[in-house]
Write an enzyme that holds these catalytic residues in place. Structure first.
Site, short mmCIF file in Angstrom:
data_model
loop_
_atom_site.label_atom_id
_atom_site.label_comp_id
_atom_site.label_asym_id
_atom_site.label_seq_id
_atom_site.Cartn_x
_atom_site.Cartn_y
_atom_site.Cartn_z
N SER A 60 0.82 -1.21 0.00
CA SER A 60 0.00 0.00 0.00
C SER A 60 0.86 1.27 0.00
CB SER A 60 -0.90 0.02 1.23
OG SER A 60 -1.66 -1.16 1.32
N1 SAH Z 1 -0.85 -4.31 3.96
C1 SAH Z 1 -0.36 -4.89 2.77
C2 SAH Z 1 -1.44 -4.78 1.71
C3 SAH Z 1 -1.34 -5.78 0.67
S1 SAH Z 1 -2.63 -5.68 -0.55
C4 SAH Z 1 0.90 -4.18 2.30
O1 SAH Z 1 0.97 -2.95 2.42
O2 SAH Z 1 1.80 -4.83 1.80
C5 SAH Z 1 -3.89 -6.67 0.21
C6 SAH Z 1 -3.55 -8.09 0.55
O3 SAH Z 1 -4.77 -8.72 0.97
C7 SAH Z 1 -2.99 -8.94 -0.57
O4 SAH Z 1 -1.76 -9.48 -0.17
C8 SAH Z 1 -4.06 -10.02 -0.78
O5 SAH Z 1 -3.50 -11.27 -1.16
C9 SAH Z 1 -4.70 -10.08 0.60
N2 SAH Z 1 -6.07 -10.63 0.66
C10 SAH Z 1 -7.10 -10.42 -0.17
N3 SAH Z 1 -8.18 -11.10 0.24
C11 SAH Z 1 -7.83 -11.77 1.37
C12 SAH Z 1 -8.51 -12.64 2.27
N4 SAH Z 1 -9.79 -12.98 2.11
N5 SAH Z 1 -7.83 -13.12 3.33
C13 SAH Z 1 -6.52 -12.80 3.52
N6 SAH Z 1 -5.83 -11.98 2.71
C14 SAH Z 1 -6.47 -11.46 1.65
#
Ligand code: SAH
Length: 209
Positions: A60
């Site tokens: 993010s």
């Molecule tokens: N906070 C992280 C954001 C990553 S983007 C960062 O800054 O690196 C969002 C993440 O949510 C992705 O890695 C995606 O694989 C995960 N995601 C999406 N749906 C999900 C679910 N149902 N359970 C767990 N993770 C999920």
């Protein structure tokens, strides 16, 4: 120190965008974001942008991490459930603030990659691979819950895993646009505060898309 100038520029940018929590700004200036991006992208790691981390996912924007974390008002010792571990950077910021973090990620390889980085620090965290839209009952209730991917509706089961006075932050909306929404669990009802429009990757799973 390495990236010191870029870090300070990032913090200055966050201030200008309205982040006013000095403890959070100090924490973000200490958390090495360049360690949480894929090799070769380190030089962009303090820019105000999301970067690809593979599997169609992104780390993010610094502002997104800041605005979500600020809204949660994290105190030392808080138990925080994070849905979407991704790169592990948001996890690290929460840990640096003194939280104990329980983080769920659906992509096993991302969870493993996050762990490889996080375990170098003296952080209190536990990672799990699975559908975070269902929450994580074993360690509930939580002081805060942060969902770093967008959902069509707020998962009721996540609200039920919050402590009284607990806070939950989640982007809610359509696939194209979402509103970052804060829920505060009060004695008899739940207060809802719409913070702002932002764009997130979709939350998958039972309560996602
Ligand atoms: N906070 C992280 C954001 C990553 S983007 C960062 O800054 O690196 C969002 C993440 O949510 C992705 O890695 C995606 O694989 C995960 N995601 C999406 N749906 C999900 C679910 N149902 N359970 C767990 N993770 C999920």
């Amino acid at each position: 120190m390495r990236y010191e100038k870029k870090k300070q520029q990032m913090i200055q940018g966050l201030r200008q965008m309205g982040i006013h929590d000095e403890r959070l700004l100090l924490t973000m200036s200490k958390t090495p974001r360049h360690l949480f991006v894929p090799a070769g992208l380190e030089h962009q790691s303090y820019d105000e942008k999301a970067l690809p981390i593979g599997f169609g996912q992104t780390i993010s924007h610094p502002y997104t991490v800041a605005v979500m974390t600020q809204a949660l008002e994290i105190k030392k010792g808080h138990r925080v459930l994070e849905i979407g571990t991704g790169s592990g950077y948001q996890t690290a910021v929460l840990c640096e603030l003194g939280a104990q973090v329980f983080s769920v990620e659906k992509v096993a390889a991302l969870s493993q990659w996050a762990d490889e980085k996080l375990r170098k620090f003296q952080y209190h965290y536990i990672l799990r691979v699975g559908d975070g839209s269902l929450g994580w009952h074993n360690y509930a209730p939580y002081d805060s819950i942060i969902i770093t991917a967008a959902a069509p509706v707020t998962p009721e089961n996540l609200l039920s895993q919050l402590k009284p006075s607990g806070r939950l932050i989640i982007p809610i909306g359509s696939a194209e646009e979402q509103v970052l929404t804060l829920y505060i669990k009060e004695a008899s009802d739940i207060k809802i505060i719409k913070i702002k429009r932002l764009k997130f990757v979709p939350l998958k799973g039972v309560y996602g898309w």
